[in-house]
Design a protein around this motif. Sequence first.
Motif, PDB file in Angstrom:
ATOM      1  N   UNK A 243      12.303 -17.650 -10.327  1.00  0.00           N
ATOM      2  CA  UNK A 243      11.120 -17.275  -9.554  1.00  0.00           C
ATOM      3  C   UNK A 243      10.441 -18.539  -9.033  1.00  0.00           C
ATOM      4  N   UNK A 244       9.883 -18.451  -7.828  1.00  0.00           N
ATOM      5  CA  UNK A 244       9.255 -19.630  -7.243  1.00  0.00           C
ATOM      6  C   UNK A 244       8.186 -19.225  -6.228  1.00  0.00           C
ATOM      7  N   UNK A 245       7.298 -20.155  -5.966  1.00  0.00           N
ATOM      8  CA  UNK A 245       6.260 -19.989  -4.958  1.00  0.00           C
ATOM      9  C   UNK A 245       6.742 -20.589  -3.644  1.00  0.00           C
ATOM     10  N   UNK A 246       6.581 -19.838  -2.548  1.00  0.00           N
ATOM     11  CA  UNK A 246       6.954 -20.347  -1.244  1.00  0.00           C
ATOM     12  C   UNK A 246       5.738 -20.740  -0.424  1.00  0.00           C
ATOM     13  N   UNK A 247       5.823 -21.892   0.229  1.00  0.00           N
ATOM     14  CA  UNK A 247       4.805 -22.297   1.198  1.00  0.00           C
ATOM     15  C   UNK A 247       5.469 -22.408   2.568  1.00  0.00           C
ATOM     16  N   UNK A 248       4.761 -21.938   3.573  1.00  0.00           N
ATOM     17  CA  UNK A 248       5.332 -21.787   4.904  1.00  0.00           C
ATOM     18  C   UNK A 248       4.894 -22.912   5.844  1.00  0.00           C
ATOM     19  N   UNK A 249       5.767 -23.358   6.710  1.00  0.00           N
ATOM     20  CA  UNK A 249       5.376 -24.269   7.786  1.00  0.00           C
ATOM     21  C   UNK A 249       4.322 -23.577   8.654  1.00  0.00           C
ATOM     22  N   UNK A 250       3.274 -24.318   9.025  1.00  0.00           N
ATOM     23  CA  UNK A 250       2.223 -23.701   9.831  1.00  0.00           C
ATOM     24  C   UNK A 250       1.421 -22.673   9.076  1.00  0.00           C
ATOM     25  N   UNK A 251       1.308 -22.849   7.773  1.00  0.00           N
ATOM     26  CA  UNK A 251       0.616 -21.891   6.899  1.00  0.00           C
ATOM     27  C   UNK A 251      -0.774 -21.538   7.419  1.00  0.00           C
ATOM     28  N   UNK A 263       9.046 -15.783  -4.305  1.00  0.00           N
ATOM     29  CA  UNK A 263      10.427 -15.383  -4.063  1.00  0.00           C
ATOM     30  C   UNK A 263      11.239 -15.498  -5.333  1.00  0.00           C
ATOM     31  N   UNK A 264      12.490 -15.076  -5.268  1.00  0.00           N
ATOM     32  CA  UNK A 264      13.389 -15.192  -6.405  1.00  0.00           C
ATOM     33  C   UNK A 264      14.782 -15.552  -5.895  1.00  0.00           C
ATOM     34  N   UNK A 278      17.815 -11.308  -0.787  1.00  0.00           N
ATOM     35  CA  UNK A 278      17.576 -10.819   0.570  1.00  0.00           C
ATOM     36  C   UNK A 278      16.284 -10.008   0.645  1.00  0.00           C
ATOM     37  N   UNK A 279      15.699  -9.672  -0.508  1.00  0.00           N
ATOM     38  CA  UNK A 279      14.446  -8.932  -0.535  1.00  0.00           C
ATOM     39  C   UNK A 279      13.227  -9.849  -0.506  1.00  0.00           C
ATOM     40  N   UNK A 280      13.421 -11.160  -0.518  1.00  0.00           N
ATOM     41  CA  UNK A 280      12.294 -12.095  -0.465  1.00  0.00           C
ATOM     42  C   UNK A 280      11.482 -11.902   0.817  1.00  0.00           C
ATOM     43  N   UNK A 281      10.145 -12.107   0.738  1.00  0.00           N
ATOM     44  CA  UNK A 281       9.372 -12.430  -0.454  1.00  0.00           C
ATOM     45  C   UNK A 281       9.137 -11.196  -1.307  1.00  0.00           C
ATOM     46  N   UNK A 282       8.923 -11.422  -2.608  1.00  0.00           N
ATOM     47  CA  UNK A 282       8.730 -10.304  -3.536  1.00  0.00           C
ATOM     48  C   UNK A 282       7.268 -10.137  -3.931  1.00  0.00           C
ATOM     49  N   UNK A 283       6.385 -10.959  -3.377  1.00  0.00           N
ATOM     50  CA  UNK A 283       4.945 -10.742  -3.505  1.00  0.00           C
ATOM     51  C   UNK A 283       4.308 -11.064  -2.164  1.00  0.00           C
ATOM     52  N   UNK A 284       3.104 -10.553  -1.940  1.00  0.00           N
ATOM     53  CA  UNK A 284       2.364 -10.953  -0.754  1.00  0.00           C
ATOM     54  C   UNK A 284       1.108 -11.730  -1.113  1.00  0.00           C
TER      55      UNK A 284
END
Length: 385
Positions: A243-251, A263-264, A278-284
């Motif tokens: 499991x991990x936290x994703x940060x987006x470009x242009x957040x 995500x996972x 393929x179901x990522x992201x798994x949280x909003x």
Amino acid sequence: MESCCKQNANDQSPDQTEVSDALIERYGITDKKHLSAASKRALKWPTYGNEWFIRFSEQPLKGDLAYEEGVVRRDPSAIIQHHDRYYVWYTKSTGPTQGFEGDIEKDKVFPWDRSDIWYATSLDGITWKEEGLAIPRGKKGQYDDRSVFTVEIMQWEGMYYLCYQTIKSPYTHRTKNQVGLAWSDSPDGPWTKSKEPILSPADNGEWLPGKKNRFEVIKKGDFDSHKVHDPCIIPFQGKFYLYYKGERMGEEMYFGGREIRHGVAIADNPKGPYIKSSYNPISNSGHEICVWKYNGGIASLITTDGPEKNTIQWSPDGINFEIMSSIPSAPHAIGLNRTVDNEKDPTEVMRWGLTHEYVTGDYQCIKRFTSRRKQRHGNFVDFAQ
């Protein structure tokens, strides 16, 4: 003038949704033929008790993990037990933070920059002895030569695995971090590090050329196109879920916080390869990863950012999560107590554990937290410690 509260001819027609009288009474709804959007949401809620609802308090630690001026100790791992001692791993660095605008090869851009991973032991979980360096930064030119930090521990079949964030120099606004892994047959090491990262950001965003700002992009890419943070590996259903936290470009900022999602990535072997679901992201929503096994599934504490922040969620398959409770003021960067029987109670792993505190903008220390269950308004139950 007629009252603004009186129904008028432009109101929607009576709602024909079929609901039981018991639910109407439970939520105090005035007229089941006229349901507001809020009432419709409430009627879809599952009926849970208060077993997932707890409140937290924090206490200072004693010994080597007590606050020390000039030193950063933060992001504690989960706690495990070996023989008669508790073990924890954490991020450690020294000196103040200068930010991005100084000497990029000498200055420290964040408190977790120019960090290594250290570990400590304790007999009681309160007084800790710092044992020394566990995972150092890599040699110049390697993917982890700038900093290794935000570590998590997994124990599996007589082996110990540390996963953690890595940064390669130079550290700029647009640097993309990765996830590293180390393993040992003893919690005291020595540790063997993976030669390559086990997880990297998505490679489908595009920065706006000629800029330094991480918010200026041509294309944002996936939810994890900039950074993959806070890794945690859980053995689950015969595989290994990272499991991990994703940060987006242009957040962006929206719905009460930063644009953060979890995500996972899944592997057949603790060392990988890890394949993103393929179901990522798994949280909003969320920030630091805090997950544990319970009742055949995976529970997750979601904090700080997004429309579902400050909730505990649960998933039967480790991917599809539903909200179980709302949790006010959860500690930051929780290090769960994985020495307990986590099937005893949904939140047993959070009876006590570790967190960190920003004493100043430059220096942080690790603290202890404890929790209590709230059964009804104004009434807490203290768990045996």
